[in-house]
Structures are given as structure tokens and as C-alpha cells.
Motif scaffolding. Structure first.
Motif, mmCIF file in Angstrom:
data_model
loop_
_atom_site.group_PDB
_atom_site.id
_atom_site.type_symbol
_atom_site.label_atom_id
_atom_site.label_comp_id
_atom_site.label_asym_id
_atom_site.label_seq_id
_atom_site.Cartn_x
_atom_site.Cartn_y
_atom_site.Cartn_z
ATOM 1 N N GLY A 148 0.854 -1.182 0.000
ATOM 2 C CA GLY A 148 0.000 0.000 0.000
ATOM 3 C C GLY A 148 0.893 1.236 0.000
ATOM 4 N N PRO A 187 7.291 -4.507 3.543
ATOM 5 C CA PRO A 187 5.912 -4.998 3.548
ATOM 6 C C PRO A 187 5.236 -4.782 4.903
ATOM 7 C CG PRO A 187 7.413 -6.836 3.816
ATOM 8 C CD PRO A 187 8.269 -5.602 3.630
ATOM 9 N N ASN A 237 4.617 -10.452 -0.538
ATOM 10 C CA ASN A 237 3.329 -10.140 -1.164
ATOM 11 C C ASN A 237 3.238 -10.780 -2.540
ATOM 12 O OD1 ASN A 237 1.781 -8.269 0.560
ATOM 13 N ND2 ASN A 237 3.566 -6.933 0.348
#
Ligand code: URA
Length: 328
Positions: free
Chosen positions: A171, A180, A213
Motif C-alpha cells: 500500500g 511490507p 506479497n
């Protein structure tokens, strides 16, 4: 008649606006005419100016309240307007070649078109070690996400950990820091890991975990990664899993479940052991889902308990000390 000319110009602008046009290119003559109708009444000193100005005028500009009186020069369409059909004796202009979406010019941003990316080629990473893998990721341009990323978020943690967590993709906070799960959802994940008796920053393989991810670059506006982006990035993650060789993997949410195992539906699948090759995989809710219900204590608690149940199954598999059973 001057008034009818001005009305004609205004009518044309209004019609263009009604048709969804926000901008009309006016000739210098028309622009001057709308700005200064008195001057426009004077006869032109020389030949009419045929040069088109790129100064746009919105159809709802207050300038349209002026009363022009001079001869009306043609209202030219803005770039992107459908061109009029060619005159009968004019040879037809050949259509321009189709432009791929990836290189289309965006008038809104005024940015030059980006060069198209190379088609997705197979990526054999079997021989890469951590250093080579991280270097390849840092330079990766296999998908569009490379154009908007600030950092490649490679992964973080103990590279010989017994347990690996896999999320969706970075994000905003992760993109800015290159790590992460460092935003709000990440802080909750850190607490979940601590509740398991582990430590996401520990360098001890028995205590630490590895976090990665599905995609290593932030999808714009935090949307889910698209199939092409996941296809482009998955070889890196698969190699990370081979290198870590975890005893178990926790998938956080629907996105890693879909892209790593091809299974849709986290609600019905969470809590059940699956396999990635010979590695046991536990799908559970993404921590962001718990946060999404933070204004509903009942739902928040229910989701937390489900995730905690799932994590305790992982703890049992890894033979980590389990907390005493909950009082009902
Ligand atoms: N959500 C994810 O899935 N991954 C991150 O790294 C951060 C938030």
C-alpha cells in the motif's frame, strides 16, 4: 446581425457543452470577439488571422456573456473531437494506426506517452540466490506497476524462517518505505505474529518469520493486483518460497489465495489446510478486513476470533506453545 452572430457562437458552445465537450478551441478572432465585442466591431486592419490559438475556453466560461458583433470565425473543435467528413473531391485521409492503450497520450496529464513494456517473457529463477533475486526485482519492469512505484517491496524477515506470511501487495506506506506490512494493517499483523509467540524482526529462525506479497509494487489507489501483474511478479515470490523453504505459509486474504493457489472465496476457505507443493498453507482473513470493521465491535471481534483460530492451527502444526483455551 451582431446579436444573432453572438447567439450563434454561444449556441454552438452550449451545444458542444451539452455533448460533453468541456473545451473548445477558438480562433484568435473569435476569442477576441468574445472578450472585447467593441474592438471586434472595428473593421479588421489586415487579412484575418488564420492561426489557431491553443488557449482553450470552457463552454461555461463567463466570457460568453459578452455580445460579439464582428464576423464569426469558425469554431474549431478541440483535439479529440470527431472530425467532419472530407469534402467530396478531397482524397480520404487514411486512418492512423491503432495505438495500444499502454502508450496512449493522456491530454489530462499532458505527459508524453510511455514506451510500451516488453511482452511478458518466462522467467527462470531456479539458479538465483537472494542477492540476484533482489537485484532482479529492484530493476523489474515486467508490468505497468513499475511506472508508479516509489520502491519495490521485495519482502522482509528471516530468510530461513519456519513460517511465511503472504499478502496482496504494497500500500502507500509500504511503497514509501520499501517494506511490507508497515501501515495500519501491518501493525495489526505484527501484533498477530507476536500473539503467536513469534517476532517479525527476530533474526533467529525459530522466532522470526518471512513476509512477502503477491506483487512487489503498489497497485495505484490500492486496488487489487490484476492477473497480468500477478503473472509478472509471481516467479519472484515462488523463488522466495523455494529459498525460505518454510514449514507453513499463511495466506492473508482472498488475493494471495486466488493468485498463488487459484482458489476463490476466502470466507469459505479460511481455516482449512491447503497445500502449495508439499508446504501446508493456511488461508485466513487479511488484517485490513479486521480493521474495516473497527466501528462494529461485534464484527471486529468475530473476525479477530476467526483469524486467531486459524493462527492457532498454524501454531499447533509448528508445535509452538498454545495459549490456554479461551473462556466462553
Ligand atoms: N497489505 C498487503 O497485502 N501487503 C502489504 O504489504 C501491506 C498491506
Amino acid at each position: 446581425m451582431p446579436e444573432s452572430i453572438s447567439h450563434e457562437l454561444l449556441r454552438l458552445l452550449a451545444a458542444m457543452k451539452a455533448g460533453g465537450r468541456r473545451v473548445a478551441w477558438l480562433s484568435d478572432a473569435n476569442r477576441n470577439l468574445l472578450r472585447n465585442p467593441r474592438a471586434a466591431m472595428r473593421p479588421p486592419a489586415g487579412p484575418p488571422d488564420a492561426t489557431m490559438s491553443r488557449t482553450g475556453m470552457t463552454a461555461d466560461s463567463s466570457a460568453t456573456t459578452a455580445m460579439p458583433t464582428a464576423r464569426l470565425a469558425p469554431v474549431m473543435p478541440a483535439a479529440g473531437f470527431t472530425p467532419p467528413p472530407p469534402a467530396a473531391n478531397t482524397p480520404p485521409v487514411p486512418a492512423p494506426p491503432a495505438v495500444p492503450a499502454s502508450v496512449r497520450f493522456s491530454p489530462a496529464s499532458q505527459e508524453p506517452p510511455a514506451a510500451p513494456l516488453a511482452p511478458l517473457a518466462p522467467l527462470d529463477l531456479a539458479a538465483t540466490d537472494w542477492t540476484a533475486l533482489e537485484g532482479l526485482c529492484a530493476a523489474c519492469k515486467r508490468c505497468e506497476l513499475c511506472r508508479t512505484r516509489h520502491h519495490v517491496v521485495f519482502g522482509q524477515g528471516q530468510r530461513n524462517a519456519r513460517l511465511m506470511f503472504i499478502g496482496e501487495g504494497p500500500g502507500h506506506d509500504e511503497d514509501m518505505q520499501g517494506l511490507p506490512f508497515v501501515g495500519a494493517a501491518g501493525q495489526l499483523l505484527t501484533k498477530m505474529i507476536a500473539a503467536m509467540g513469534l517476532d517479525r524482526l527476530s533474526e533467529d529462525p525459530a522466532q522470526g518469520v518471512y513476509i512477502a506479497n503477491i506483487v512487489k509494487c503498489r497497485p495505484p489507489h490500492n486496488r487489487n493486483p490484476e492477473q497480468r501483474e500477478a503473472d509478472a511478479c509471481l516467479p519472484y515470490l515462488r523463488r522466495q518460497i523455494e529459498l525460505v523453504k518454510p514449514e507453513a505459509i499463511v495466506l492473508l486474504g482472498a488475493v494471495p489465495l486466488q493468485y498463488l493457489l487459484g482458489i476463490t472465496g476466502i470466507t469459505k476457505t479460511r481455516g482449512q489446510w491447503l497445500n502449495y507443493g508439499d508446504i501446508p498453507v493456511m488461508p485466513t482473513f487479511h488484517p485490513a478486513l479486521i480493521l474495516r470493521f473497527s466501528n462494529s465491535p461485534q464484527l471486529e471481534r468475530e473476525n479477530k476470533l476467526k483469524v486467531w483460530d486459524d493462527l492457532q492451527k498454524v501454531m499447533a502444526l509448528l508445535k509452538l506453545p498454545l495459549p490456554p483455551p479461551r473462556k466462553q
